[in-house]
Enzyme design. Structure first.
Site, PDB file in Angstrom:
ATOM      1  N   ILE A   8       0.835  -1.225   0.000  1.00 41.22           N
ATOM      2  CA  ILE A   8       0.000   0.000   0.000  1.00 41.22           C
ATOM      3  C   ILE A   8       0.865   1.269   0.000  1.00 41.22           C
ATOM      4  O   ILE A   8       0.431   2.320  -0.485  1.00 41.22           O
ATOM      5  CB  ILE A   8      -0.971  -0.023   1.198  1.00 41.22           C
ATOM      6  N   ASN A  21      -2.908   1.371  15.776  1.00 39.15           N
ATOM      7  CA  ASN A  21      -3.418   1.039  17.111  1.00 39.15           C
ATOM      8  C   ASN A  21      -3.823   2.349  17.776  1.00 39.15           C
ATOM      9  O   ASN A  21      -3.566   3.426  17.240  1.00 39.15           O
ATOM     10  CB  ASN A  21      -2.357   0.277  17.941  1.00 39.15           C
ATOM     11  N   ASP A  31       1.174  -0.797   9.536  1.00 37.69           N
ATOM     12  CA  ASP A  31       1.477   0.413  10.326  1.00 37.69           C
ATOM     13  C   ASP A  31       2.982   0.698  10.244  1.00 37.69           C
ATOM     14  O   ASP A  31       3.417   1.827   9.951  1.00 37.69           O
ATOM     15  CB  ASP A  31       1.045   0.152  11.770  1.00 37.69           C
ATOM     16  N   GLY A 122      -4.644  -9.005  10.350  1.00 31.02           N
ATOM     17  CA  GLY A 122      -3.285  -9.484  10.642  1.00 31.02           C
ATOM     18  C   GLY A 122      -3.146  -9.740  12.130  1.00 31.02           C
ATOM     19  O   GLY A 122      -3.787 -10.639  12.698  1.00 31.02           O
ATOM     20  N   VAL A 123      -2.374  -8.929  12.780  1.00 37.65           N
ATOM     21  CA  VAL A 123      -2.137  -9.050  14.241  1.00 37.65           C
ATOM     22  C   VAL A 123      -3.459  -9.122  15.015  1.00 37.65           C
ATOM     23  O   VAL A 123      -3.595  -9.863  15.982  1.00 37.65           O
ATOM     24  CB  VAL A 123      -1.325  -7.824  14.735  1.00 37.65           C
TER      25      VAL A 123
END
Ligand code: APR
Length: 171
Positions: A8, A21, A31, A122-123
């Protein structure tokens, strides 16, 4: 709505969405990639975003906008997806809000194009099959009253296939 496979941070769209977050000072995954590509100024811009409450610059489901700095994108829209537990703790609604609020913020800032990563998958553990349905549903609803080019940027081949199947159904 269209699908792009890849990173991206390379997309020359008006806004890319960051799966951040609540502290909004960077992290891993997309991120980390966005902060690395945008450079230190992005961290400084995030630091200036007022805390809604101690340690929370962007509450889950909300979105905040900063410039893109070294990125090809003009803006970064930071949104915080829900951590997936079992789908029975408000996760679907919170994820839907990420898409709604990011799209609204992009429109408010005159963006003609926006790219989303697969937020929370994801996470944060959100099953891509469910998350992609929410992404397409919310985007389709928004496009009934707005004109903006929406890209689903899939880093993983499997995710791209899930979105492709959904978009075939929409056309
Ligand atoms: N471009 C596009 N998508 C990417 C990229 C990239 N460069 N890097 C990772 N992704 C994809 C992942 O493959 C996944 O499909 O982004 C999606 C979201 O995964 P995460 O980045 O782990 O985000 P999320 O699940 O929302 O978890 C957010 O992770 O990085 C931390 O600070 C972040 O605490 C926050 C949490």
């Amino acid at each position: 709505m269209r699908i792009v496979k890849g990173d991206i941070t390379k997309l020359a769209v008006d806004a890319i969405v960051n799966a951040a977050n609540q502290l909004m000072l960077g992290g891993g995954g997309v991120d980390g990639a966005i902060h690395r590509a945008a450079g230190k100024e992005l961290f400084n811009a995030c630091l200036k975003v007022p805390e809604a409450r101690p340690g929370v610059r962007c509450p889950t489901g909300e979105a905040r906008i900063t410039p893109g700095f070294k990125l090809p994108a003009k803006f970064v829209i930071h949104t915080v997806g829900p951590v997936y537990r079992d789908g029975q703790h408000g996760e679907p609604e919170k994820l839907a809000n990420c898409y709604r609020n990011s799209l609204a913020l992009a429109a408010e800032n005159g963006c003609k194009s926006i790219a989303f990563p697969c937020i929370s998958t994801g996470v944060y553990g959100y099953p891509i099959e469910d998350a992609a349905k929410i992404a397409v549903r919310e985007t389709e609803a928004f496009l009934k009253t707005h004109d903006i080019d929406v890209v689903f940027c899939c880093f993983l081949e499997y995710d791209a296939r899930i979105f492709e199947k959904l978009l075939q159904g929409v056309k």
